[in-house]
Design a protein around this motif. Structure first.
Motif, mmCIF file in Angstrom:
data_model
loop_
_atom_site.group_PDB
_atom_site.id
_atom_site.type_symbol
_atom_site.label_atom_id
_atom_site.label_comp_id
_atom_site.label_asym_id
_atom_site.label_seq_id
_atom_site.Cartn_x
_atom_site.Cartn_y
_atom_site.Cartn_z
ATOM 1 N N TYR A 37 0.840 -1.200 0.000
ATOM 2 C CA TYR A 37 0.000 0.000 0.000
ATOM 3 C C TYR A 37 0.878 1.254 0.000
ATOM 4 O O TYR A 37 0.610 2.213 -0.745
ATOM 5 C CB TYR A 37 -0.900 -0.022 1.234
ATOM 6 C CG TYR A 37 -1.887 1.113 1.313
ATOM 7 C CD1 TYR A 37 -3.109 1.029 0.661
ATOM 8 C CD2 TYR A 37 -1.593 2.271 2.032
ATOM 9 C CE1 TYR A 37 -4.014 2.070 0.726
ATOM 10 C CE2 TYR A 37 -2.496 3.318 2.102
ATOM 11 C CZ TYR A 37 -3.699 3.204 1.445
ATOM 12 O OH TYR A 37 -4.589 4.249 1.499
ATOM 13 N N TRP A 73 1.203 4.262 -2.662
ATOM 14 C CA TRP A 73 1.033 5.640 -2.200
ATOM 15 C C TRP A 73 2.211 6.509 -2.652
ATOM 16 O O TRP A 73 2.022 7.630 -3.131
ATOM 17 C CB TRP A 73 0.932 5.669 -0.674
ATOM 18 C CG TRP A 73 0.873 7.065 -0.109
ATOM 19 C CD1 TRP A 73 -0.236 7.814 0.139
ATOM 20 C CD2 TRP A 73 2.002 7.878 0.265
ATOM 21 N NE1 TRP A 73 0.116 9.041 0.640
ATOM 22 C CE2 TRP A 73 1.482 9.112 0.728
ATOM 23 C CE3 TRP A 73 3.377 7.679 0.259
ATOM 24 C CZ2 TRP A 73 2.299 10.143 1.165
ATOM 25 C CZ3 TRP A 73 4.203 8.716 0.687
ATOM 26 C CH2 TRP A 73 3.668 9.927 1.147
ATOM 27 N N GLN A 131 -3.660 10.557 4.350
ATOM 28 C CA GLN A 131 -4.175 9.328 3.753
ATOM 29 C C GLN A 131 -3.245 8.149 4.043
ATOM 30 O O GLN A 131 -3.693 7.037 4.334
ATOM 31 C CB GLN A 131 -4.325 9.526 2.240
ATOM 32 C CG GLN A 131 -5.359 8.637 1.574
ATOM 33 C CD GLN A 131 -4.853 7.223 1.421
ATOM 34 O OE1 GLN A 131 -3.707 6.996 1.039
ATOM 35 N NE2 GLN A 131 -5.705 6.239 1.707
ATOM 36 N N THR A 136 -11.086 4.059 2.304
ATOM 37 C CA THR A 136 -11.929 4.551 1.199
ATOM 38 C C THR A 136 -12.279 6.027 1.393
ATOM 39 O O THR A 136 -12.171 6.836 0.460
ATOM 40 C CB THR A 136 -13.228 3.725 1.117
ATOM 41 O OG1 THR A 136 -12.903 2.346 1.000
ATOM 42 C CG2 THR A 136 -14.057 4.155 -0.081
ATOM 43 N N SER A 153 -10.689 8.265 3.205
ATOM 44 C CA SER A 153 -9.494 9.111 3.089
ATOM 45 C C SER A 153 -9.079 9.281 1.630
ATOM 46 O O SER A 153 -8.610 10.358 1.233
ATOM 47 C CB SER A 153 -8.344 8.533 3.908
ATOM 48 O OG SER A 153 -7.963 7.260 3.435
ATOM 49 N N LEU A 154 -9.255 8.236 0.818
ATOM 50 C CA LEU A 154 -8.947 8.340 -0.615
ATOM 51 C C LEU A 154 -9.879 9.319 -1.318
ATOM 52 O O LEU A 154 -9.443 10.149 -2.130
ATOM 53 C CB LEU A 154 -9.043 6.959 -1.265
ATOM 54 C CG LEU A 154 -7.832 6.033 -1.127
ATOM 55 C CD1 LEU A 154 -8.167 4.645 -1.645
ATOM 56 C CD2 LEU A 154 -6.619 6.595 -1.863
#
Length: 230
Positions: A8, A12, A53, A77, A79-80
């Motif tokens: 992840y 990012w 995020q 989700t 935060s995205l």
């Protein structure tokens, strides 16, 4: 979940790098172009949301329990979505000429505040669901554990009669109400004691009719009381 977060974090980092390259390279590459204060403010807010995020992602993937990670998915989700909204608003403000710096900062601060509230709300929902799930697991442990023991007992039966009685007890426990209640604690202790006696009888090949009958009566009594307590 450390491996999941590393993947992840890599995604990012790629997204963060692409965003800043797309934001700054065109401006820097154009001869005579100047970076406005409004553009800098917009970029700073976007970078802040990027790191926020990442923090949400770390928090979401931190638990070792897969079920809790699943409950935390709405936090990621939300935060995205918040990050994407911040980027869109920032781009619009940066493209509009002569927007006052204070107005850019104010609008993006409001977007950030709304995002924080939405993320905290998702966290609260995830925590609430997780606590309810833990309570349900605790309340259903007695019957689930007893069901496993009863199923194992079938294979330990020393003869056909014992196996038949063990299956009868297993079926009764298997279809019992799984939810526990403090009011049933003494009855459940009695069931445990009777089940232990029944297990010993099954293993040794003793007469089981009386023991199994007493155990089935207690199980039935518990089911009736469960219905009454609902």
């Amino acid at each position: 979940m450390k491996t999941s977060f590393k993947i992840y974090a890599l995604i990012w980092a790629i997204g963060f790098a692409i965003f800043n390259l797309v934001a700054f390279v065109p401006v820097v590459s154009i001869e005579g172009a100047e970076i406005s204060s409004s553009f800098v403010i917009a970029t700073i807010f976007c970078d802040i949301m990027f790191f926020a995020q990442l923090g949400c992602g770390y928090f979401a993937f931190k638990p070792e329990n897969k079920q809790k990670v699943f409950y935390n998915i709405p936090i990621v989700t939300t935060s995205l979505i918040s990050l994407l909204v911040t980027i869109v608003v920032a781009v619009v403000l940066a493209l509009i000429p002569d927007v006052p710096n204070w107005l850019t900062a104010l609008i993006l601060a409001i977007v950030t505040l709304i995002s924080v509230v939405a993320i905290l709300k998702s966290h609260f929902v995830a925590e609430t669901i997780s606590k309810i799930d833990d309570k349900v697991k605790a309340k259903t442990f007695f019957i689930k554990n007893l069901t496993v023991d009863a199923e194992t007992l079938i294979s330990k039966a020393s003869n056909d009669e014992a196996k038949a009685e063990a299956k009868k007890v297993y079926e009764a426990i298997r279809y019992s109400d799984p939810m526990a209640n403090e009011a049933l604690s003494s009855l459940e202790s009695e069931i445990t004691s009777k089940f232990n006696a029944f297990s010993n009888a099954v293993a040794s090949g003793e007469s089981l009719e009386e023991t199994s009958k007493a155990l089935l009566i207690l199980i039935e009594e518990r089911n009736n009381k469960c219905k009454m307590l609902k």
